[in-house]
Motif scaffolding. Structure first.
Motif, PDB file in Angstrom:
ATOM      1  N   MET A   1       0.851  -1.197   0.000  1.00  0.00           N
ATOM      2  CA  MET A   1       0.000   0.000   0.000  1.00  0.00           C
ATOM      3  C   MET A   1       0.882   1.241   0.000  1.00  0.00           C
ATOM      4  SD  MET A   1      -2.875   1.236   2.783  1.00  0.00           S
ATOM      5  CE  MET A   1      -3.893  -0.206   2.421  1.00  0.00           C
ATOM      6  N   ALA A   2       0.567   2.180  -0.863  1.00  0.00           N
ATOM      7  CA  ALA A   2       1.361   3.396  -0.954  1.00  0.00           C
ATOM      8  C   ALA A   2       1.223   4.213   0.316  1.00  0.00           C
ATOM      9  CB  ALA A   2       0.922   4.225  -2.169  1.00  0.00           C
ATOM     10  N   LEU A   3       2.301   4.921   0.648  1.00  0.00           N
ATOM     11  CA  LEU A   3       2.287   5.790   1.811  1.00  0.00           C
ATOM     12  C   LEU A   3       1.338   6.947   1.567  1.00  0.00           C
ATOM     13  CD1 LEU A   3       3.716   6.405   4.538  1.00  0.00           C
ATOM     14  CD2 LEU A   3       5.355   7.747   3.227  1.00  0.00           C
ATOM     15  N   ALA A   4       0.411   7.184   2.481  1.00  0.00           N
ATOM     16  CA  ALA A   4      -0.576   8.250   2.305  1.00  0.00           C
ATOM     17  C   ALA A   4       0.102   9.607   2.265  1.00  0.00           C
ATOM     18  CB  ALA A   4      -1.584   8.208   3.451  1.00  0.00           C
ATOM     19  N   ALA A   5      -0.472  10.522   1.476  1.00  0.00           N
ATOM     20  CA  ALA A   5       0.103  11.856   1.354  1.00  0.00           C
ATOM     21  C   ALA A   5       0.199  12.537   2.706  1.00  0.00           C
ATOM     22  CB  ALA A   5      -0.742  12.692   0.392  1.00  0.00           C
ATOM     23  N   LYS A   6      -0.783  12.284   3.573  1.00  0.00           N
ATOM     24  CA  LYS A   6      -0.767  12.883   4.903  1.00  0.00           C
ATOM     25  C   LYS A   6       0.468  12.437   5.670  1.00  0.00           C
ATOM     26  CE  LYS A   6      -3.475  13.358   9.143  1.00  0.00           C
ATOM     27  NZ  LYS A   6      -4.723  12.974   9.842  1.00  0.00           N
ATOM     28  N   SER A   7       0.851  11.172   5.531  1.00  0.00           N
ATOM     29  CA  SER A   7       2.033  10.663   6.223  1.00  0.00           C
ATOM     30  C   SER A   7       3.298  11.334   5.706  1.00  0.00           C
ATOM     31  CB  SER A   7       2.128   9.146   6.062  1.00  0.00           C
ATOM     32  OG  SER A   7       1.038   8.494   6.671  1.00  0.00           O
ATOM     33  N   ILE A   8       3.365  11.585   4.407  1.00  0.00           N
ATOM     34  CA  ILE A   8       4.501  12.298   3.843  1.00  0.00           C
ATOM     35  C   ILE A   8       4.565  13.698   4.432  1.00  0.00           C
ATOM     36  CG2 ILE A   8       5.448  13.302   1.720  1.00  0.00           C
ATOM     37  CD1 ILE A   8       4.346  10.902   0.211  1.00  0.00           C
ATOM     38  N   GLU A   9       3.437  14.351   4.516  1.00  0.00           N
ATOM     39  CA  GLU A   9       3.404  15.695   5.090  1.00  0.00           C
ATOM     40  C   GLU A   9       3.834  15.675   6.544  1.00  0.00           C
ATOM     41  OE1 GLU A   9      -0.520  17.109   4.422  1.00  0.00           O
ATOM     42  OE2 GLU A   9      -0.250  17.364   2.259  1.00  0.00           O
ATOM     43  N   GLU A  10       3.398  14.669   7.277  1.00  0.00           N
ATOM     44  CA  GLU A  10       3.782  14.567   8.687  1.00  0.00           C
ATOM     45  C   GLU A  10       5.287  14.373   8.828  1.00  0.00           C
ATOM     46  OE1 GLU A  10      -0.344  12.638  10.511  1.00  0.00           O
ATOM     47  OE2 GLU A  10       1.404  11.374  10.101  1.00  0.00           O
ATOM     48  N   LEU A  11       5.864  13.547   7.966  1.00  0.00           N
ATOM     49  CA  LEU A  11       7.295  13.316   8.035  1.00  0.00           C
ATOM     50  C   LEU A  11       8.086  14.562   7.644  1.00  0.00           C
ATOM     51  CD1 LEU A  11       7.425   9.718   6.552  1.00  0.00           C
ATOM     52  CD2 LEU A  11       8.135  10.373   8.849  1.00  0.00           C
ATOM     53  N   LEU A  12       7.563  15.334   6.717  1.00  0.00           N
ATOM     54  CA  LEU A  12       8.235  16.569   6.298  1.00  0.00           C
ATOM     55  C   LEU A  12       8.106  17.673   7.339  1.00  0.00           C
ATOM     56  CD1 LEU A  12       7.246  16.705   2.520  1.00  0.00           C
ATOM     57  CD2 LEU A  12       9.459  16.045   3.481  1.00  0.00           C
ATOM     58  N   GLY A  13       7.104  17.567   8.203  1.00  0.00           N
ATOM     59  CA  GLY A  13       6.927  18.529   9.284  1.00  0.00           C
ATOM     60  C   GLY A  13       6.704  19.945   8.795  1.00  0.00           C
ATOM     61  N   LYS A  14       7.418  20.881   9.400  1.00  0.00           N
ATOM     62  CA  LYS A  14       7.244  22.298   9.077  1.00  0.00           C
ATOM     63  C   LYS A  14       7.626  22.631   7.633  1.00  0.00           C
ATOM     64  CE  LYS A  14       8.043  23.842  13.846  1.00  0.00           C
ATOM     65  NZ  LYS A  14       8.908  24.667  14.737  1.00  0.00           N
ATOM     66  N   GLU A  15       8.425  21.782   7.013  1.00  0.00           N
ATOM     67  CA  GLU A  15       8.847  22.036   5.628  1.00  0.00           C
ATOM     68  C   GLU A  15       7.831  21.542   4.605  1.00  0.00           C
ATOM     69  OE1 GLU A  15      13.442  21.913   4.875  1.00  0.00           O
ATOM     70  OE2 GLU A  15      12.876  20.082   5.943  1.00  0.00           O
ATOM     71  N   ALA A  16       6.802  20.838   5.028  1.00  0.00           N
ATOM     72  CA  ALA A  16       5.897  20.155   4.105  1.00  0.00           C
ATOM     73  C   ALA A  16       5.342  21.086   3.030  1.00  0.00           C
ATOM     74  CB  ALA A  16       4.763  19.487   4.875  1.00  0.00           C
ATOM     75  N   GLU A  17       4.715  22.175   3.431  1.00  0.00           N
ATOM     76  CA  GLU A  17       4.081  23.063   2.447  1.00  0.00           C
ATOM     77  C   GLU A  17       5.113  23.628   1.484  1.00  0.00           C
ATOM     78  OE1 GLU A  17       1.196  27.025   2.191  1.00  0.00           O
ATOM     79  OE2 GLU A  17       1.779  26.206   4.148  1.00  0.00           O
ATOM     80  N   ASP A  18       6.253  24.043   2.007  1.00  0.00           N
ATOM     81  CA  ASP A  18       7.287  24.629   1.159  1.00  0.00           C
ATOM     82  C   ASP A  18       7.815  23.622   0.150  1.00  0.00           C
ATOM     83  OD1 ASP A  18       9.217  26.545   0.277  1.00  0.00           O
ATOM     84  OD2 ASP A  18      10.717  25.575   1.546  1.00  0.00           O
ATOM     85  N   LEU A  19       8.121  22.400   0.606  1.00  0.00           N
ATOM     86  CA  LEU A  19       8.716  21.412  -0.297  1.00  0.00           C
ATOM     87  C   LEU A  19       7.705  20.842  -1.288  1.00  0.00           C
ATOM     88  CD1 LEU A  19      11.050  19.416   2.127  1.00  0.00           C
ATOM     89  CD2 LEU A  19      11.686  21.196   0.498  1.00  0.00           C
ATOM     90  N   LEU A  20       6.451  20.763  -0.900  1.00  0.00           N
ATOM     91  CA  LEU A  20       5.444  20.142  -1.764  1.00  0.00           C
ATOM     92  C   LEU A  20       4.777  21.119  -2.725  1.00  0.00           C
ATOM     93  CD1 LEU A  20       3.773  17.751   0.841  1.00  0.00           C
ATOM     94  CD2 LEU A  20       5.348  17.120  -1.006  1.00  0.00           C
ATOM     95  N   THR A  21       4.914  22.424  -2.486  1.00  0.00           N
ATOM     96  CA  THR A  21       4.252  23.406  -3.346  1.00  0.00           C
ATOM     97  C   THR A  21       5.226  24.330  -4.076  1.00  0.00           C
ATOM     98  OG1 THR A  21       4.015  25.045  -1.570  1.00  0.00           O
ATOM     99  CG2 THR A  21       2.245  23.414  -1.830  1.00  0.00           C
ATOM    100  N   HIS A  22       6.508  24.250  -3.759  1.00  0.00           N
ATOM    101  CA  HIS A  22       7.495  25.147  -4.377  1.00  0.00           C
ATOM    102  C   HIS A  22       7.485  25.009  -5.899  1.00  0.00           C
ATOM    103  CE1 HIS A  22      11.234  27.358  -4.992  1.00  0.00           C
ATOM    104  NE2 HIS A  22      11.667  26.341  -5.732  1.00  0.00           N
ATOM    105  N   GLU A  23       7.559  26.132  -6.597  1.00  0.00           N
ATOM    106  CA  GLU A  23       7.680  26.151  -8.052  1.00  0.00           C
ATOM    107  C   GLU A  23       9.046  26.712  -8.421  1.00  0.00           C
ATOM    108  OE1 GLU A  23       5.718  24.805 -10.234  1.00  0.00           O
ATOM    109  OE2 GLU A  23       4.269  24.188  -8.703  1.00  0.00           O
ATOM    110  N   CYS A  24       9.787  25.964  -9.205  1.00  0.00           N
ATOM    111  CA  CYS A  24      11.137  26.367  -9.593  1.00  0.00           C
ATOM    112  C   CYS A  24      11.073  27.446 -10.675  1.00  0.00           C
ATOM    113  CB  CYS A  24      11.911  25.155 -10.095  1.00  0.00           C
ATOM    114  SG  CYS A  24      13.625  25.502 -10.476  1.00  0.00           S
ATOM    115  N   GLU A  25      11.659  28.599 -10.404  1.00  0.00           N
ATOM    116  CA  GLU A  25      11.664  29.714 -11.356  1.00  0.00           C
ATOM    117  C   GLU A  25      13.067  29.983 -11.890  1.00  0.00           C
ATOM    118  OE1 GLU A  25       9.830  33.034  -9.426  1.00  0.00           O
ATOM    119  OE2 GLU A  25       7.845  32.068  -9.320  1.00  0.00           O
TER     120      GLU A  25
END
Length: 358
Positions: free
Chosen positions: A1-25
């Motif tokens: 079973m694939a790791l749930a996205a929520k679990s990935i976010e939990e493991l990333l902690g405070k960096e989750a939003e930044d690492l998962l939404t960053h757009e490379c310019e």
């Protein structure tokens, strides 16, 4: 079973939003040759690699839990030489037995297992047809006193071919006094490997005590590792293994005062990269011929936060345009069930369609 996205976010902690939404310019993903199901057809089939190399490259991509995705999860266990067997296997003595290493790679759903002539040769008739072998052909022997950090050949490419290897791997310490000889040796070995039909993977490391300046370590700076990558693909490495960039400005630091080292352009630090980890790793990918050679980042040593660190490294690599992870100590320096779980966590990042290229 694939790791749930929520679990990935939990493991990333405070960096989750930044690492998962960053757009490379900086360097656009539109300019990259990205991993995918048709990567060998779209990229390597246009090169001078012969059909036997293409077949073995495809075998790497068609094995394990990531089969058919264009991404790679490789278990590397050459630490018995590179870091000494006792220090590496003391946490888990069963891995003194080469068969346990291969079993971990298979149970962990890896695309391939990378290890020494001795490890893979000792079990080749049982396993070479069950999981692709990557034979590491040179090592830092770590027994000379005082320690002498050099990569020397431990066998021939023909030996790797005879045991049924799909690929050979080698290390070059770019920046070291021995690097010129290593470049020549590995280039010759890679040429022979391609002739015989094997793929080539380069452990593309920087090493020089001068790369530590005023307390800052630039061995994993984007500019120095990027140039190491570029040298690696120049000698026709099909896949580059590199430490993930953690900072930038190695050339600038080494050129302080009266020193004159290498060549730089200020746009390396402004237009081509920012201080964001995804942008730093994107610069590493760009130096792999914009992804025509795949970038796999190393997982690093084991510690207290292995699962979080492994997932973080995988997210950054994938979103930067990389091809996967090659993680060893985090997996084999723990009970096999936990090692399998960690490898699966890494793979689940690459199987998650919601985690896309920045």
């Amino acid at each position: 079973m694939a790791l749930a996205a929520k679990s990935i976010e939990e493991l990333l902690g405070k960096e989750a939003e930044d690492l998962l939404t960053h757009e490379c310019e900086t360097i656009s993903k539109k300019n990259l040759h990205l991993p995918g199901p048709d990567y060998v057809d779209n990229v390597w089939a246009q090169s001078d690699r012969n059909p036997r190399v293409l077949r073995n490259l495809q075998s790497l991509f068609d094995n394990g839990r990531l089969a058919g995705t264009g991404y790679l999860s490789i278990l590397p266990v050459d630490q018995g030489i590179e870091h000494s067997a006792g220090a590496s296997f003391a946490p888990n003595p069963e891995y003194f037995d080469p068969e346990k290493i291969v079993e971990l790679a298979i149970e962990g759903g890896c695309n391939a297992v990378a290890s020494t002539f001795g490890v893979l040769g000792s079990v080749s008739r049982k396993y070479a047809h069950k999981i692709p072998f990557v034979v590491k052909i040179n090592h830092n022997e770590l027994m000379t006193y005082p320690n002498n950090y050099d990569q020397i050949m431990f066998g021939s490419v023909e030996q790797a071919f005879d045991m049924g290897a799909a690929a050979v791997g080698a290390t070059i310490y770019y920046g070291s006094q021995e690097s010129n000889r290593q470049i020549q040796e590995v280039a010759e070995a890679f040429e022979r490997a391609h002739e015989l039909g094997m793929a080539t993977i380069l452990w593309c490391y920087t090493r020089n005590s001068a790369f530590k300046v005023d307390g800052t370590d630039y061995h994993a700076s984007a500019d120095l590792t990027g140039q190491a990558n570029h040298l690696g693909v120049t000698i026709q490495a099909d896949i580059i293994k590199q430490k993930q960039a953690v900072n930038n400005g190695g050339y600038k630091a080494l050129n302080m005062g009266d020193s004159s080292y290498g060549k730089l352009d200020e746009r390396i630090y402004t237009e081509l990269a920012t201080d964001h980890p995804i942008d730093l790793t994107r610069y590493q990918v760009a130096n792999c011929y914009m992804g025509r050679a795949g970038l796999i980042n190393s997982g690093g040593g084991s510690g207290d936060n292995d699962f979080a660190q492994a997932v973080r490294t995988a997210v950054i690599n994938k979103r930067a345009g990389g091809m996967g992870l090659i993680s060893g100590r985090k997996a084999f320096q723990r009970p096999m069930k936990e090692g399998v779980k960690l490898l699966n966590f890494i793979q689940d990042v690459y199987l998650d369609d919601k985690i896309n290229v920045a």
